[in-house]
Write a protein that holds these residues in place. Sequence first.
Motif, PDB file in Angstrom:
ATOM      1  N   GLY A   2       1.618   9.800   5.652  1.00  0.00           N
ATOM      2  CA  GLY A   2       1.114   8.437   5.536  1.00  0.00           C
ATOM      3  C   GLY A   2       2.212   7.406   5.688  1.00  0.00           C
ATOM      4  O   GLY A   2       1.999   6.319   6.239  1.00  0.00           O
ATOM      5  N   ASN A  43       1.502   6.951  -6.676  1.00  0.00           N
ATOM      6  CA  ASN A  43       0.542   8.044  -6.811  1.00  0.00           C
ATOM      7  C   ASN A  43       1.230   9.396  -6.718  1.00  0.00           C
ATOM      8  O   ASN A  43       0.863  10.345  -7.427  1.00  0.00           O
ATOM      9  N   TYR A  44       2.231   9.487  -5.870  1.00  0.00           N
ATOM     10  CA  TYR A  44       2.990  10.727  -5.752  1.00  0.00           C
ATOM     11  C   TYR A  44       3.754  11.024  -7.041  1.00  0.00           C
ATOM     12  O   TYR A  44       3.777  12.162  -7.519  1.00  0.00           O
ATOM     13  N   SER A 103       1.560  14.730   2.288  1.00  0.00           N
ATOM     14  CA  SER A 103       0.606  13.640   2.502  1.00  0.00           C
ATOM     15  C   SER A 103       1.310  12.284   2.421  1.00  0.00           C
ATOM     16  O   SER A 103       1.048  11.386   3.238  1.00  0.00           O
ATOM     17  N   LEU A 104       2.194  12.130   1.444  1.00  0.00           N
ATOM     18  CA  LEU A 104       2.942  10.882   1.297  1.00  0.00           C
ATOM     19  C   LEU A 104       3.799  10.614   2.532  1.00  0.00           C
ATOM     20  O   LEU A 104       3.809   9.497   3.065  1.00  0.00           O
ATOM     21  N   GLN A 149      -0.059  13.211  -6.011  1.00  0.00           N
ATOM     22  CA  GLN A 149      -0.187  13.239  -4.561  1.00  0.00           C
ATOM     23  C   GLN A 149       0.925  14.113  -3.992  1.00  0.00           C
ATOM     24  O   GLN A 149       2.067  14.044  -4.428  1.00  0.00           O
ATOM     25  N   ARG A 202       0.831  -1.211   0.000  1.00  0.00           N
ATOM     26  CA  ARG A 202       0.000   0.000   0.000  1.00  0.00           C
ATOM     27  C   ARG A 202       0.863   1.257   0.000  1.00  0.00           C
ATOM     28  O   ARG A 202       0.528   2.250  -0.667  1.00  0.00           O
ATOM     29  N   GLN A 257       2.253   1.831  -3.420  1.00  0.00           N
ATOM     30  CA  GLN A 257       1.220   2.398  -4.277  1.00  0.00           C
ATOM     31  C   GLN A 257       1.089   3.901  -4.040  1.00  0.00           C
ATOM     32  O   GLN A 257       0.904   4.674  -4.979  1.00  0.00           O
ATOM     33  N   SER A 258       1.208   4.314  -2.784  1.00  0.00           N
ATOM     34  CA  SER A 258       1.165   5.742  -2.471  1.00  0.00           C
ATOM     35  C   SER A 258       2.329   6.474  -3.117  1.00  0.00           C
ATOM     36  O   SER A 258       2.181   7.606  -3.606  1.00  0.00           O
TER      37      SER A 258
END
Length: 215
Positions: free
Chosen positions: A116, A102-103, A112-113, A108, A95, A98-99
């Motif tokens: 998280g 996305n960044y 936030s990255l 993203q 997960r 995947q973040s």
Amino acid sequence: LIAVAAIRGDSVAPTTLAHELGHVHDEFSRGVALGFPESHTVPDIRDWPKVRAYIADMAWGEYAAESVGARYMGPELLNECILNDPVHLAGVHGRLRQSICNYRFHGQDLVSLWSGGITAIGDIFANLGRASARLQFAQSPQEALNRLLAPQNGAMSWKPVIERVVHELQLLGVKRYSEWEAKPLRGIEEAVAMGFEAVGLFPTHNGSTLHVRVP
């Protein structure tokens, strides 16, 4: 929930209760021997040294508590946990990767990255603390360790991190708190830094400035 499990005769009840009492024992005993910390609040995400220290303390705390709680696990529950530990690590790792994708490709933001990532890495290290404690109660500790060292789904970058964490926790686990040296969790903090790198986050901290590189 613990009461319901106890009525049903489920071993999760005494295990959970003993685990939580293990936290009380660890935190109080450490405080008596080493001095009570001023605060256990979550650090600012920009304070990399405190983030490492916070996660390292979490890993040790879970190890200490599960060293008590796992004594009350039945063989079935213990085996289930041992089987699930590498699955948990691989799932959180996937997960987080995947973040990072996305960044890189979908906009993203880095804050936030990073936020998280701290939560996810903290989750991994908390469970690694519990998993490391359960090894001593496994029918075959070496087999259980080998399983933990082989997470699936691209998470093999964690192997040296897991080896370091288990080593550091076991070293501390055989000592009384009064025998701990200054900065006893330093080795675990170094493993935390390795964990961030294992997923692809490379933080550097200069004074009050944090830079996070995502290659």
